[in-house]
Enzyme design. Structure first.
Site, PDB file in Angstrom:
ATOM      1  N   CYS A  70       0.866  -1.188   0.000  1.00 14.22           N
ATOM      2  CA  CYS A  70       0.000   0.000   0.000  1.00 14.22           C
ATOM      3  C   CYS A  70       0.900   1.235   0.000  1.00 14.22           C
ATOM      4  O   CYS A  70       1.688   1.432   0.931  1.00 14.22           O
ATOM      5  CB  CYS A  70      -0.861  -0.028   1.258  1.00 14.22           C
ATOM      6  SG  CYS A  70      -1.899   1.410   1.476  1.00 14.22           S
ATOM      7  N   CYS A 195      -0.174   4.694  -6.449  1.00 10.21           N
ATOM      8  CA  CYS A 195      -1.310   4.163  -5.705  1.00 10.21           C
ATOM      9  C   CYS A 195      -1.669   2.819  -6.331  1.00 10.21           C
ATOM     10  O   CYS A 195      -1.674   2.692  -7.559  1.00 10.21           O
ATOM     11  CB  CYS A 195      -2.503   5.124  -5.788  1.00 10.21           C
ATOM     12  SG  CYS A 195      -4.013   4.455  -5.059  1.00 10.21           S
TER      13      CYS A 195
HETATM   14  N1  DGL Z   1      -3.747   1.057  -1.294  1.00 11.92           N
HETATM   15  C1  DGL Z   1      -3.788   2.503  -1.263  1.00 11.92           C
HETATM   16  C2  DGL Z   1      -2.521   3.094  -1.890  1.00 11.92           C
HETATM   17  O1  DGL Z   1      -1.800   2.435  -2.618  1.00 11.92           O
HETATM   18  C3  DGL Z   1      -5.016   3.047  -1.954  1.00 11.92           C
HETATM   19  C4  DGL Z   1      -6.296   2.720  -1.261  1.00 11.92           C
HETATM   20  C5  DGL Z   1      -6.469   3.430   0.070  1.00 11.92           C
HETATM   21  O2  DGL Z   1      -6.618   4.662   0.103  1.00 11.92           O
HETATM   22  O3  DGL Z   1      -6.501   2.723   1.066  1.00 11.92           O
HETATM   23  O4  DGL Z   1      -2.237   4.254  -1.666  1.00 11.92           O
END
Ligand code: DGL
Length: 270
Positions: A70, A195
């Site tokens: 993430c 993201c």
């Molecule tokens: N997984 C998050 C990222 O890569 C995006 C989703 C979220 O905001 O939890 O920033």
């Protein structure tokens, strides 16, 4: 032991898919914290608490190596986690940010030489609000590359539009956020989709950006970096399959997995 892969929800499956393709025999445990997603709008203390709790769960299941798939967690929590939280010893936590920056600046893993001129003059970063406000990307980039300008663009609402299959809404937002960057900086040399959800709308970003802008694909870069890491630290590798775990609703999460993973996955509750 299996390698833990953690994300706030489903998006990290786009990273896991590349890891599985690159390392088809490796055992993984994927944990999506869907009960607490999205992380993007949360403050840094909350993201740190959720990230360390997720790592603890994966450690308890025998994962000595955890990949924070993430971007929001990696950007906001990883540095503090590694320096202030992670007990000294055999366990390691790695993120998705540094491999991308090493690729951009043509550095090998762990090359901490002073910053050099890399040929990269400017780069646009598209990410969540928390990732942009963490400042982690420009900080890590400037640590390696001199004279590089970063144009960070927070993309509120885009994760939600992608999750909701709202193609028209997602296109509108991508055009708006790319347009905002191009107004400030008309020809970015490179653009990073920082993201986990954004690879799903890669074509929209490619269509909105100038054709000469190099679009950086994070999943393959992270997979190459992990393969390289395991070649140097083979004791973290173990043959096996992947278990899929979620803090959310197993049926709903399983139903949404294929879009990110490229095939079905059956999640169990954790
Ligand atoms: N997984 C998050 C990222 O890569 C995006 C989703 C979220 O905001 O939890 O920033």
């Amino acid at each position: 032991m299996p390698i833990g892969v953690f994300d706030s929800g489903l998006g990290g499956l786009s990273i896991l898919a590349a890891l599985q393709k690159k390392l088809p025999d490796q055992a993984f445990i994927y944990f999506g914290d869907n009960a607490n997603a999205p992380y993007g709008p949360k403050d840094s203390d909350e993201i740190f608490a959720l990230t360390t709790a997720a790592c603890t769960r994966l450690f308890d299941m025998g994962c000595d190596l955890v990949i924070i798939a993430c971007n929001t967690s990696a950007a906001t929590a990883l540095h503090k986690l590694q320096t202030e939280w992670l007990p000294k010893g055999k366990r390691r936590v790695l993120g998705v940010f540094v491999p991308m920056i090493e690729n951009l600046t043509r550095r090998n893993w762990g090359d901490n030489a002073p910053p050099t001129h890399t040929g990269l003059a400017n780069v646009a970063l598209f990410a969540t609000v928390a990732t942009i406000s963490s400042g982690a990307f420009p900080r890590e980039l400037k640590f390696r590359a001199r004279d590089v300008l970063v144009e960070g663009q927070a993309c509120p609402g885009l994760v939600d539009a992608i999750e909701a299959h709202d193609e028209a809404g997602a296109r509108l937002l991508v055009n708006r956020y790319v347009g905002a960057v191009l107004e400030r900086f008309p020809k970015p040399q490179a653009a990073v989709l920082g993201c986990t959800h954004f690879p799903l709308v890669r074509d929209m970003f490619a269509a909105a950006l100038p054709p000469e802008t190099r679009l950086i694909d994070q999943p393959d870069i992270v997979a190459d970096s992990l393969a390289d890491y395991l070649a140097r630290y083979p004791h973290f590798a173990e043959t096996g399959t992947t278990r899929y775990l979620t803090s959310g609703d197993e049926a709903a999460v399983s139903a949404g997995a294929a879009r990110f993973l490229g095939r079905d996955a059956r999640f169990a509750a954790l």
